[in-house]
Design a protein around this motif. Structure first.
Motif, PDB file in Angstrom:
ATOM      1  N   ALA A 175      36.961  29.862   4.014  1.00 19.14           N
ATOM      2  CA  ALA A 175      35.990  29.690   2.894  1.00 19.14           C
ATOM      3  C   ALA A 175      34.787  30.683   3.148  1.00 19.14           C
ATOM      4  N   LEU A 176      34.358  31.261   2.140  1.00 15.43           N
ATOM      5  CA  LEU A 176      33.143  32.144   2.032  1.00 15.43           C
ATOM      6  C   LEU A 176      32.062  32.029   0.967  1.00 15.43           C
ATOM      7  N   ALA A 177      30.982  31.905   1.168  1.00 14.51           N
ATOM      8  CA  ALA A 177      29.935  31.843   0.131  1.00 14.51           C
ATOM      9  C   ALA A 177      29.234  33.228   0.271  1.00 14.51           C
ATOM     10  N   TYR A 178      28.729  33.474  -0.938  1.00 14.01           N
ATOM     11  CA  TYR A 178      28.120  34.626  -1.123  1.00 14.01           C
ATOM     12  C   TYR A 178      27.032  35.121  -0.024  1.00 14.01           C
ATOM     13  N   GLY A 179      27.173  36.204   0.403  1.00 11.86           N
ATOM     14  CA  GLY A 179      26.131  36.629   1.712  1.00 11.86           C
ATOM     15  C   GLY A 179      26.223  35.782   2.919  1.00 11.86           C
ATOM     16  N   GLN A 180      27.368  35.134   3.120  1.00 12.70           N
ATOM     17  CA  GLN A 180      27.434  34.630   4.443  1.00 12.70           C
ATOM     18  C   GLN A 180      29.056  35.004   4.972  1.00 12.70           C
ATOM     19  N   ASN A 181      29.244  34.621   6.190  1.00 10.41           N
ATOM     20  CA  ASN A 181      30.592  35.067   6.648  1.00 10.41           C
ATOM     21  C   ASN A 181      31.831  34.082   6.402  1.00 10.41           C
ATOM     22  N   PHE A 182      32.946  34.651   6.574  1.00  8.65           N
ATOM     23  CA  PHE A 182      34.158  33.780   6.421  1.00  8.65           C
ATOM     24  C   PHE A 182      34.120  32.659   7.549  1.00  8.65           C
ATOM     25  N   VAL A 183      34.306  31.459   7.102  1.00  9.86           N
ATOM     26  CA  VAL A 183      34.879  30.396   8.239  1.00  9.86           C
ATOM     27  C   VAL A 183      36.034  30.031   7.710  1.00  9.86           C
ATOM     28  N   GLN A 201      25.235  40.431   9.814  1.00 15.46           N
ATOM     29  CA  GLN A 201      25.291  38.980  10.163  1.00 15.46           C
ATOM     30  C   GLN A 201      26.054  38.853  11.832  1.00 15.46           C
ATOM     31  N   ARG A 202      25.595  37.879  12.090  1.00 12.64           N
ATOM     32  CA  ARG A 202      25.857  37.315  13.575  1.00 12.64           C
ATOM     33  C   ARG A 202      26.408  35.994  13.751  1.00 12.64           C
ATOM     34  N   GLY A 203      27.274  35.618  14.384  1.00 12.60           N
ATOM     35  CA  GLY A 203      27.829  34.335  14.547  1.00 12.60           C
ATOM     36  C   GLY A 203      26.944  33.680  15.833  1.00 12.60           C
ATOM     37  N   ASN A 204      27.427  32.520  16.318  1.00 13.62           N
ATOM     38  CA  ASN A 204      26.989  31.818  17.558  1.00 13.62           C
ATOM     39  C   ASN A 204      27.476  32.115  18.681  1.00 13.62           C
ATOM     40  N   PHE A 221      33.700  33.924  13.962  1.00 13.05           N
ATOM     41  CA  PHE A 221      32.856  35.086  13.484  1.00 13.05           C
ATOM     42  C   PHE A 221      31.928  35.295  14.634  1.00 13.05           C
ATOM     43  N   ILE A 222      31.868  36.646  15.326  1.00 10.64           N
ATOM     44  CA  ILE A 222      31.219  37.397  16.174  1.00 10.64           C
ATOM     45  C   ILE A 222      30.050  37.849  15.373  1.00 10.64           C
ATOM     46  N   ARG A 261      33.208  46.877   1.382  1.00  9.44           N
ATOM     47  CA  ARG A 261      31.643  46.146   1.309  1.00  9.44           C
ATOM     48  C   ARG A 261      31.638  44.978   1.735  1.00  9.44           C
ATOM     49  N   LEU A 262      30.564  44.197   1.553  1.00 11.37           N
ATOM     50  CA  LEU A 262      30.400  42.914   1.906  1.00 11.37           C
ATOM     51  C   LEU A 262      31.076  41.920   0.996  1.00 11.37           C
ATOM     52  N   ASN A 263      31.317  40.765   1.637  1.00 11.30           N
ATOM     53  CA  ASN A 263      31.729  39.497   0.593  1.00 11.30           C
ATOM     54  C   ASN A 263      33.329  39.945   0.183  1.00 11.30           C
ATOM     55  N   SER A 264      34.083  40.721   0.916  1.00 12.07           N
ATOM     56  CA  SER A 264      35.489  41.029   0.072  1.00 12.07           C
ATOM     57  C   SER A 264      36.580  40.500   1.242  1.00 12.07           C
TER      58      SER A 264
END
Lengths: 112, 111
Positions: free
Chosen positions: B92-100, A56-59, A45-46, A96-99
């Motif tokens: 995997a995804l937790a709410y408010g986080q990003n997909f890993v 959101q931002r990754g590493n 994830f970028i 949306r987010l989380n989809s």
């Protein structure tokens, strides 16, 4: 119904140069995420854009930046390219987010 | 943060046999678990997903099972066909986080 489209499909750049990758999300989607996929690895994830803001931002270092336009399309910019930036860059859109994510076919970036 | 492990890294099966790929995750807050199939030269394609309030989900020859207590989930493909050959990724995804994403499994279905 157009899916996620990315351009260009392939790109060759020299170390130190800058690159811009483009993404149009799937119709009806408003959120765009960018991933880097090195050969033989899973997507990393970028960052993610929603409502024209980075949510959101990754590493990844600040050399990686992005933008989202009012039509939900997005750009990924990478400055001062390094050999290690060579990878497949994937754009994914969602509603949306989380989809669930829907991926494009990626841009293959080679840095020489 | 979340960490997703995936096994095996490579898997070869005879056409018609079953294939099972397993993933473990570390964050107990994760509640959505998709599986993606990536063919050569293409982006990952969502093939099935499961949410934490469900233990199993099936779609024709593909099924996913989830064990929240043990923090692992698995992809099951029955009656494998040559066109199932690809790299499969769990996430995997937790709410408010990003997909890993996991590191992937290269599945080869031998005719």
């Amino acid at each position: 119904d157009a899916g996620v489209t990315q351009s260009p499909t392939h790109l060759i750049k020299t170390r130190g140069q800058q690159v811009t990758l483009r993404c149009s999300p799937k119709s009806g989607h408003d959120t765009v995420s960018w991933y880097q996929q090195a050969l033989g690895q899973g997507p990393q994830f970028i960052f993610q854009y929603y409502e024209e803001e980075e949510r959101q931002r990754g590493n990844f270092p600040d050399r990686f930046s992005g933008h989202q336009y009012p039509n939900y399309s997005s750009e990924l910019n990478v400055n001062a390219l390094l050999l290690g930036d060579s990878a497949l860059y994937l754009c994914a859109s969602s509603l949306r987010l989380n989809s669930p994510l829907h991926f494009g076919n990626g841009t293959r970036l080679t840095v020489t | 943060g979340e960490n997703v492990e995936q096994h095996p890294s490579t898997l070869s099966v005879q056409e018609g046999d079953s294939a099972v790929i397993k993933c473990t995750y570390s964050d107990s807050a994760s509640n959505y678990f998709p599986w993606y199939k990536q063919e050569l030269g293409k982006g990952p394609q969502l093939i099935i997903d499961i949410r934490s309030n469900v233990g199993e989900k099936k779609d024709q020859r593909i099924a996913v099972t989830l064990n929240k207590t043990a923090k692992h989930f698995s992809l099951h493909i029955t009656e494998t066909q040559p066109e199932d050959s690809a790299v499969y990724f769990c996430a995997a995804l937790a709410y408010g986080q990003n997909f890993v994403f996991g590191p992937g499994t290269r599945l080869s279905v031998l005719p």
